[in-house]
Design a protein around this motif. Sequence first.
Motif, short mmCIF file in Angstrom:
data_model
loop_
_atom_site.label_atom_id
_atom_site.label_comp_id
_atom_site.label_asym_id
_atom_site.label_seq_id
_atom_site.Cartn_x
_atom_site.Cartn_y
_atom_site.Cartn_z
N LYS A 504 0.72 -1.24 0.01
CA LYS A 504 0.06 -0.11 -0.07
C LYS A 504 0.96 1.19 0.03
CE LYS A 504 -3.51 2.15 2.49
NZ LYS A 504 -4.79 2.10 3.90
N THR A 505 1.85 1.49 0.88
CA THR A 505 2.72 2.45 0.83
C THR A 505 3.60 2.51 -0.43
OG1 THR A 505 3.01 2.06 3.21
CG2 THR A 505 4.48 3.49 2.17
N TYR A 506 3.96 1.48 -0.76
CA TYR A 506 4.76 1.64 -2.36
C TYR A 506 3.97 1.93 -3.46
CZ TYR A 506 7.52 0.02 -6.15
OH TYR A 506 8.27 0.03 -7.65
N ASP A 507 2.68 1.55 -3.30
CA ASP A 507 1.88 2.00 -4.48
C ASP A 507 1.60 3.54 -4.30
OD1 ASP A 507 1.81 -0.36 -5.40
OD2 ASP A 507 -0.34 -0.92 -4.63
N LYS A 508 1.59 3.95 -3.10
CA LYS A 508 1.09 5.28 -2.97
C LYS A 508 2.30 6.37 -3.30
CE LYS A 508 1.68 7.37 1.34
NZ LYS A 508 1.35 7.79 2.63
N TYR A 509 3.38 5.96 -2.98
CA TYR A 509 4.69 6.55 -3.49
C TYR A 509 4.85 6.48 -5.06
CZ TYR A 509 6.76 7.34 1.17
OH TYR A 509 6.96 7.68 2.37
N SER A 510 4.70 5.26 -5.56
CA SER A 510 4.90 5.07 -6.92
C SER A 510 3.76 5.94 -7.95
CB SER A 510 4.77 3.54 -7.21
OG SER A 510 5.05 3.24 -8.66
N ASN A 511 2.44 5.96 -7.20
CA ASN A 511 1.50 6.82 -8.13
C ASN A 511 1.80 8.17 -8.16
OD1 ASN A 511 0.14 4.33 -8.56
ND2 ASN A 511 -1.24 4.60 -6.66
N TYR A 512 2.46 8.68 -6.96
CA TYR A 512 2.88 10.34 -6.85
C TYR A 512 3.73 10.23 -7.75
CZ TYR A 512 4.61 14.35 -4.88
OH TYR A 512 5.13 15.76 -4.76
N LEU A 513 4.44 9.68 -7.97
CA LEU A 513 5.79 9.87 -9.04
C LEU A 513 5.11 9.74 -10.64
CD1 LEU A 513 9.00 8.08 -7.76
CD2 LEU A 513 8.46 10.41 -7.91
N ASN A 514 4.48 8.59 -10.63
CA ASN A 514 3.88 8.48 -12.03
C ASN A 514 2.90 9.59 -12.56
OD1 ASN A 514 5.04 5.78 -12.45
ND2 ASN A 514 3.26 4.66 -11.52
N PHE A 516 3.31 12.79 -12.06
CA PHE A 516 4.31 13.97 -12.85
C PHE A 516 5.14 13.32 -13.72
CE2 PHE A 516 3.43 15.08 -8.42
CZ PHE A 516 2.96 16.32 -8.71
N LYS A 517 5.66 12.19 -13.85
CA LYS A 517 6.16 11.68 -15.07
C LYS A 517 5.30 11.92 -16.36
CE LYS A 517 8.76 7.92 -13.00
NZ LYS A 517 9.15 6.51 -13.02
N GLY A 518 3.89 12.09 -16.26
CA GLY A 518 3.01 11.96 -17.23
C GLY A 518 2.59 13.57 -17.53
N GLY A 519 3.50 14.42 -16.90
CA GLY A 519 3.06 15.76 -17.22
C GLY A 519 2.14 16.33 -16.16
N GLY A 520 2.15 15.85 -14.78
CA GLY A 520 1.29 16.37 -13.82
C GLY A 520 1.28 17.72 -13.73
N SER A 521 0.07 18.41 -13.25
CA SER A 521 -0.06 19.85 -13.11
C SER A 521 0.20 20.32 -11.67
CB SER A 521 -1.15 20.35 -13.66
OG SER A 521 -2.47 19.85 -12.99
N ALA A 522 -0.07 21.60 -11.31
CA ALA A 522 0.24 21.92 -9.92
C ALA A 522 -0.80 21.71 -9.21
CB ALA A 522 0.31 23.59 -9.94
N GLU A 523 -2.11 21.40 -9.78
CA GLU A 523 -3.30 20.86 -9.15
C GLU A 523 -3.21 19.47 -8.25
OE1 GLU A 523 -6.59 21.10 -12.06
OE2 GLU A 523 -6.57 23.27 -12.11
#
Length: 784
Positions: A504-514, A516-523
């Motif tokens: 669960k913790t690993y997925d939370k960190y990984s989803n956060y990075l993914n 922004f890798k896809g061009g996440g916005s400030a929102e």
Amino acid sequence: MKKIIFILFLIGNLTYGQEFPNIGFENTSCVNDCTDPNNGQMSCVNGWWEDIVQGVVPLKNINCDPNLVCSGNNSIYLVSTSGAPGSSIRTTNPFFGLNSTNGFTIDLTVNRSSNGASNGVVKVVGRHAGQFNWDVVGQAGPNSSDVCEDISIILDPSVVDYEELSFVACTATGTCHGGVGNYIVVDDIRVGKPIVEISDDCGLATISINSNLNIEEFFVEIIDSNGNDITDLFNQTGDPLTHEFENEGTYTFNVFIIHTVNGQSEFIIYELTHTIVFGPECCDDIDTNFTLDYYCHDGVYDVIATTLDQNQNQGWELWETSVEGSTNGNDIIALIDSQYSWQPPGLTTVTFTDLDPNKFYFIKHGIWEDHCDWRETRIALDRDCCIDDPVIIPYCEDPCALDSFPLKVKGKDGNIITILDGATFSWTNTTTGANSSNDIVIAAEFDHWFLTLTMPDGCIYNLEYKLICCEDDIQLEAYECPTSQDIAALEAQLQSRKSTLDKKTYDKYSNYLNAFKGGGSAEDCDPCESGLFIIRVVDGNGNLVTNFTSITWSDGLYTNQNIRWGEINTTYSVTVVVPASNGIDTCTYTDEIIYECKDDCTVTAPTNLQNNGATLSWDPVPGAVSYIISSPSQIKIKCCITGVSIAPQSTTNTFFTLSSNLQSRCFVWQVTAVCADGSLSPVSNQSCHLPSQINNDGGGVKDKVSIYPNPNQGKMTVKVELSDDSDIELNVYKFDGTLIKTIKNVKTENTILSLDLQLNLPSGLYFFNFKTNEGPITKRVIIE
């Protein structure tokens, strides 16, 4: 058990063990070797091997020539004769039926002389029952002539098959019959390993049986010196038996063994003695695990002694010896009765107070145990009462702002120590090589000063000072949105911790990075939504610190990482070490950070609305930062025939002071609490304000309170006229409702109160509120 062993003894086969009936010389040489009967004629006699359990097998005293005896009177004179069989010793084979892989060893002590002809040897031969010829199973000879020497004969493994052995004197070439006068004196025959061995370690006796025996049963009876049977030991394995003795002394061990030989049970009995002695090696070492803390005051000192002692027989005491006596503690002249203490084992702390610093004291630690003498050791107590604790200080407010600055020495009391105090100074600057004996020196950044300070009481202190000005202002900053540089560092950290994180913790960190890798916005960067934020180690200009020596995080993760993950509502601390500007020393910085996400603000409606004519009040609401007083849009209570509506008013207090115009008007009011985020509580219940609740300054109602002169300069007379006597409380408010003075417990006399007041108040408008048994009365007063 004893009864069973006795029965076995009756039926057992005694061919192995204590007695061997067939030891003697061959018949052909019985009468030819010694002609003088008085000189130990060697006749054909039977002998036996004795004390086999002790490892030595002495032989009978049938010596021909006492001069040939090596070490006693248990020697056999073996001669190799010319044309006739040589001398021999014949015995039942003690190894018959035992297990042997590499063969047994027999040790001999011999004195061999070749008589100038040839060197002799001892040959061991064996034969089966009824067999005439003998087979050689081993031989060896000494190295020197006419010298008593120990030799070993390694026997062939087949020796266990022969029922009879013979020791024969032979020539060096192996001729046992027909030599020219060769002889060998056999002094002792020792079988390699005893059948029974007894050993002890500080009273713990171990009885062991030769491992070559196939043991069926093993029984030991131990008898003390008074003939008392103190214990019986038994097993059916042949493993060693043990018994722990409490007392020293010599004990008798009756050992009964049943073992298997060629498929048959054989029975052996041994009677041995063993002496138990508790030597110094059996006594515990002295444990001196002490912690000593010293405290000095008014010329005396206290000692707190703490010891952790696991030995149940150990204790410790405090003793004294004088300065004039021996300083090594041997000259004990007095026991301090008031401070003597024997302490039981375990973690113990005792404080010894008011010890004379001019005397030597010792902690004496001793042991007394059964079988052991008293043993002790002493730990000398430090007599040092030097407690000035001086420090070198820069004698300026900010030395880093100056090119040079003075150094002085401050004592424990905070006062500067100088030469005038009788102190001696010896300064050395290892950076510049400068020296000084003054009580003040001039220093600069990176100077390394050493000072030896000698105080008038003889106390000597070694001090040092070095200034390193660290001005990089390194700190932690929180970032919501990661940069590409952040993403690379965070991804590497995530992979390094993958094995230690739950899914669960690993997925939370990984989803956060993914994201922004896809061009996440400030929102997408709101940590209160993701639960994560980015921590960077930055300098005073906000730049990432890269020239660090070390970075240590309080949670032990991400060593030497200047970018890392952070969880919301969690405090993170860091210690950063960077090179100083001189490139030699280092600067150390610490900082901590937390990203807090608070829940939405929720407050309840105010309650307990009150008014005293001039002031409206209510109870505080938890979480509220301010309040709004207003008239309701829909009035739900009957209050005023003709009322007024008040405009909304805001206050951070839990009361509101009405203007003089509103004090004489009737109106309905309510209160709303305001949260920190600006959200509002439900409105309170409605409350009514009536003009009859106050005394109107404008007439129409007879004045019950008069204040004159009004205006005044702070000096005035107050007169209150009531229908009945009353306790009166006077509260003085500023025009904004702030309470500035209270006068309590004044009483009317015959319904009248007269007060002369002298108030030191600034110029302005004030409200005097009188609380009486007829209700509150408010008057306006102007101070000029």
